[in-house]
Write a protein that holds these residues in place. Structure first.
Motif, short mmCIF file in Angstrom:
data_model
loop_
_atom_site.label_atom_id
_atom_site.label_comp_id
_atom_site.label_asym_id
_atom_site.label_seq_id
_atom_site.Cartn_x
_atom_site.Cartn_y
_atom_site.Cartn_z
N ALA A 126 8.37 -11.45 10.55
CA ALA A 126 8.46 -12.46 9.49
C ALA A 126 7.12 -13.16 9.25
CB ALA A 126 9.54 -13.49 9.83
N ARG A 127 6.41 -13.47 10.32
CA ARG A 127 5.14 -14.18 10.18
C ARG A 127 4.08 -13.28 9.53
NH1 ARG A 127 4.33 -19.04 12.09
NH2 ARG A 127 6.22 -18.86 13.37
N GLU A 128 4.12 -11.97 9.84
CA GLU A 128 3.20 -11.03 9.22
C GLU A 128 3.50 -10.89 7.74
OE1 GLU A 128 2.48 -8.11 13.12
OE2 GLU A 128 4.03 -7.63 11.64
N ARG A 129 4.76 -10.94 7.38
CA ARG A 129 5.14 -10.84 5.98
C ARG A 129 4.62 -12.04 5.18
NH1 ARG A 129 11.40 -8.91 7.35
NH2 ARG A 129 10.95 -6.65 7.37
N VAL B 190 0.43 -19.30 -3.26
CA VAL B 190 0.32 -17.95 -3.78
C VAL B 190 -0.36 -18.06 -5.14
CG1 VAL B 190 1.56 -15.86 -4.46
CG2 VAL B 190 2.44 -17.28 -2.59
N HIS B 191 -1.52 -17.48 -5.25
CA HIS B 191 -2.35 -17.65 -6.46
C HIS B 191 -2.59 -19.13 -6.76
CE1 HIS B 191 -2.78 -13.47 -7.51
NE2 HIS B 191 -1.48 -13.28 -7.55
N ASP C 268 14.65 -5.30 -9.69
CA ASP C 268 13.75 -5.17 -10.84
C ASP C 268 12.49 -4.38 -10.50
OD1 ASP C 268 15.35 -7.05 -12.50
OD2 ASP C 268 14.69 -8.49 -10.98
N HIS C 269 12.15 -4.32 -9.22
CA HIS C 269 10.91 -3.66 -8.81
C HIS C 269 11.19 -2.84 -7.55
CE1 HIS C 269 8.77 -6.39 -11.56
NE2 HIS C 269 9.54 -7.33 -11.06
N TYR C 270 10.66 -1.62 -7.54
CA TYR C 270 10.86 -0.68 -6.43
C TYR C 270 9.52 -0.52 -5.71
CZ TYR C 270 11.97 3.82 -4.14
OH TYR C 270 12.19 4.84 -3.24
N ALA C 271 9.49 -0.81 -4.42
CA ALA C 271 8.27 -0.71 -3.64
C ALA C 271 8.44 0.33 -2.54
CB ALA C 271 7.91 -2.06 -3.02
N SER C 272 7.41 1.12 -2.33
CA SER C 272 7.46 2.16 -1.30
C SER C 272 7.22 1.60 0.09
CB SER C 272 6.42 3.25 -1.59
OG SER C 272 6.67 3.85 -2.86
N THR D 247 2.47 -7.32 -2.85
CA THR D 247 1.56 -7.30 -3.99
C THR D 247 2.34 -7.53 -5.28
OG1 THR D 247 0.06 -5.76 -2.87
CG2 THR D 247 -0.12 -5.90 -5.26
N MET D 248 3.52 -6.93 -5.38
CA MET D 248 4.38 -7.13 -6.55
C MET D 248 4.83 -8.59 -6.66
SD MET D 248 6.81 -3.74 -6.48
CE MET D 248 6.17 -2.10 -6.86
N VAL D 249 5.18 -9.18 -5.52
CA VAL D 249 5.63 -10.58 -5.54
C VAL D 249 4.50 -11.49 -6.01
CG1 VAL D 249 6.45 -12.50 -4.13
CG2 VAL D 249 7.33 -10.22 -3.73
N ARG D 250 3.29 -11.23 -5.54
CA ARG D 250 2.15 -12.02 -5.98
C ARG D 250 1.93 -11.88 -7.49
NH1 ARG D 250 -1.38 -14.23 -2.64
NH2 ARG D 250 -3.12 -13.80 -4.05
N ASP D 251 2.15 -10.67 -8.01
CA ASP D 251 2.04 -10.47 -9.45
C ASP D 251 3.12 -11.24 -10.20
OD1 ASP D 251 -0.12 -8.82 -9.06
OD2 ASP D 251 1.02 -6.95 -9.23
#
Length: 625
Positions: free
Chosen positions: A154-157, A198-199, A346-350, A357-361
């Motif tokens: 969790a902390r790394e995330r 975040v940003h 809404d978004h698919y991440a591998s 990165t998607m969340v930051r966007d």
């Protein structure tokens, strides 16, 4: 030369402050500055009369020069006031607290050293519990999570989610929640939560700690999640849920499911924040089972990670037990199915890094301006580490609030309000890292006059939009002295003024931050903005005590009504003594965390930055008395 009035002092200084044929009159000097100016004038006369200076050009008045040079009032080469001092007098908004009032007379004194030793002992006890809590589910659970399930901790995330240069500003909340519960330890209540950028946008982040009890949700976990959501709602913070949950811990379902402030309230809060345009973003990083499945389906945007992410009300084992069908996790509710068939994602991440990165966007697209970067204010003139010796080892209700204020405010400056009226309540204005705040601290019982004064000050701050800082340290009821001849009048006036102050605090729309620096006993706890008054944040020092009354008085009241054996009395005394401690309170989320005294200024600064969006305009009438 003696000055009989502050007006004559101002006039004399106005002659010094003439620039480009324009005269600047300065306001009356504070007591400390007035005495220093008198000393300056006396030095000029003495030097002129004696007709000699030291080799470096300074006068022989060493006492005066050491004070003036230390404060920057006079240069080292002459006794004349420096230009910087004259300019700073106009910039300075509040006076410094008198040195004689706030300094430590003798840091080597036995009493002071005893206080430091006691404070360090309490800090060590807290750090030990905190370390155990931050360890999560232990080494075996962490190894299984990382190597077998191939997931990030969790902390790394959270680290991947936050701005690279802003990790130190992450304000983690309720770090020891869930420790020492009746049903066992639940480190961090099964959830890592806090506020980070975040940003450049302050976001509230909740991450399930899957190494704790397999990600199961306990009653204390529900309580922590609801409190975190309340903070998000109060301060209008975008909420990011990093979900990796095994659902409710079924043996305790009666404490998780049925009531208003149980698990279902999470979904109400998400809907409420959605309606107020507070972004809700979910990242599915594991199983969202049972009630947890509604978090992504109610959010504004959802990211799901291939292989590890899944959303369903009941997993494959439940389907097999109920219908006799065998179905894979991916087919039942995996990333591909919800991204291409159900549309729940809404978004698919591998991978997990790709998901963040998607969340930051997503955060970059919510159309919010980054929080302005705060400039650091003047550091306090007194070392914050001295707070460890200011906390009395015994009778901590005797702690001096002025000494605390001098070690958390810019330049140890404080503009006190109504100093002579209701002196048991200290009120006034100051800056904490350039944030203008109203500070309320008590140093004894809050009587009628003090409560009336507090009510007026709270309403002043509310009308002016100034955040309120409460330094709470109440006097135990057993120590409050009331004259028997005036008891009836005193009690009636006290109740009326207490009610007025509580109404003022409850109706105030400005940010309210409470720091329990000592005791939090009885009705005065409410008057000093306890949890019931819904402060934006409430923290405690390690020495804090909270309860209806002190443990000794509580034991005495109980034993008067019930005849107990000595053995039962000892056990009850031990239980009551533990239940009033800051550790017990923080583990039950009666506060938002324990703050070390020397870190108070930094934590208050971060809270004030977060609270920028929480203020609302007020139309409440102002009642002076």
């Amino acid at each position: 030369m003696l000055f009989n009035s502050s007006l004559s002092t101002s006039y004399i200084l106005s002659r010094t402050l003439t620039k480009q044929k324009q005269t600047f009159l300065v306001p009356p000097l504070s007591k400390l500055n007035f005495l220093s100016y008198c000393c300056y004038n006396k030095t000029i006369k003495s030097t002129t009369k004696q007709g000699r200076l030291n080799g470096d050009g300074s006068s022989n008045c060493n006492n005066h020069l050491s004070l003036s040079q230390r404060r920057g009032w006079c240069s080292q080469s002459s006794a004349e006031p420096t230009k910087e001092f004259l300019r700073s007098r106009k910039r300075q908004k509040f006076s410094e607290l008198p040195t004689s009032l706030v300094r430590i007379e003798n840091p080597h004194a036995k009493n002071y050293q005893n206080n430091v030793a006691k404070s360090r002992q309490l800090i060590a006890e807290y750090e030990a519990v905190r370390k155990a809590s931050l360890a999560g589910g232990g080494a075996r659970a962490i190894e299984r999570h990382v190597k077998f399930h191939r997931k990030l901790l969790a902390r790394e995330r959270i680290k991947l989610l936050l701005d690279d240069d802003d990790e130190d500003s992450f304000l983690e909340l309720s770090q020891v929640a869930g420790m020492g519960m009746e049903y066992g330890n639940v480190p961090q209540a099964g959830m890592l939560a806090g506020i980070g950028r975040v940003h450049g946008i302050d976001c509230l982040i909740m991450a399930n700690e899957a190494t704790v009890k397999g990600g199961s949700i306990y009653p204390i976990g529900v309580k922590k999640q609801l409190r975190i959501q309340e903070i998000g709602l109060q301060n209008r913070l975008p909420c990011i849920y990093l979900v990796d949950s095994g659902g409710a811990f079924l043996p305790l379902q009666s404490e998780i499911f049925p009531d208003k402030n149980h698990g279902g309230r999470t979904f109400y809060n998400i809907a409420d924040m959605n309606s107020q345009n507070i972004p809700q973003i979910t990242v599915v990083l594991g199983h969202c089972t049972a009630g947890a499945a509604y978090i992504p389906t109610m959010s504004h945007e959802v990211v799901i990670v291939q292989r590890i992410g899944a959303i369903f009300l009941g997993g494959p084992p439940l389907v097999k037990a109920a219908l006799g069908e065998i179905v894979s996790t991916e087919d039942l509710g995996g990333a591909n199915m919800h991204s291409s068939v159900s549309g729940c994602s809404d978004h698919y991440a591998s991978t997990e890094p790709e998901a963040f990165t998607m969340v930051r966007d997503i955060v970059a697209s919510i159309n919010q301006l980054p929080a302005p970067m705060s400039e650091s204010g003047d550091e306090p003139l007194y070392d914050p580490l001295e707070l460890l010796g200011i906390i009395p080892a015994e009778d901590q209700h005797n702690m001096d609030p002025y000494k605390i204020i001098a070690r958390i405010t810019d330049g140890s400056r404080f503009g006190e309000f109504k100093k002579r009226y209701g002196p048991n309540l200290v009120t006034g204005f100051a800056h904490i890292n350039r944030h203008l705040v109203g500070i309320i601290g008590n140093k004894g019982g809050i009587g009628s006059d003090a409560a009336t004064k507090g009510s007026q000050f709270v309403q002043l701050c509310n009308q002016r939009g100034i955040p309120l800082i409460f330094l709470q340290n109440t006097l135990p009821d057993s120590l409050q002295e009331i004259s028997s001849t005036h008891h009836e009048i005193y009690s009636s006036n006290r109740m009326k003024s207490h009610g007025q102050m509580m109404a003022a605090i409850g109706c105030a729309n400005v940010p309210k931050i409470t720091m329990i620096v000592g005791n939090a006993f009885g009705m005065d706890h409410y008057l000093m903005c306890g949890r019931a008054m819904s402060p934006n944040f409430l923290f405690s020092w390690p020495n804090a005590k909270i309860g209806l009354m002190e443990s000794d008085a509580l034991l005495k009241s109980i034993t008067q009504e019930t005849d107990l054996s000595e053995e039962r009395k000892c056990k009850l005394q031990e239980k009551l003594s533990h239940e009033v401690t800051a550790l017990h309170a923080s583990s039950r989320i009666w506060n938002d965390g324990i703050v070390l005294p020397q870190q108070t200024r930094q934590v208050l600064t971060r809270c004030l930055e977060i609270c920028r969006n929480s203020s609302e305009s007020s139309t409440n009438p102002f009642l002076r008395m």
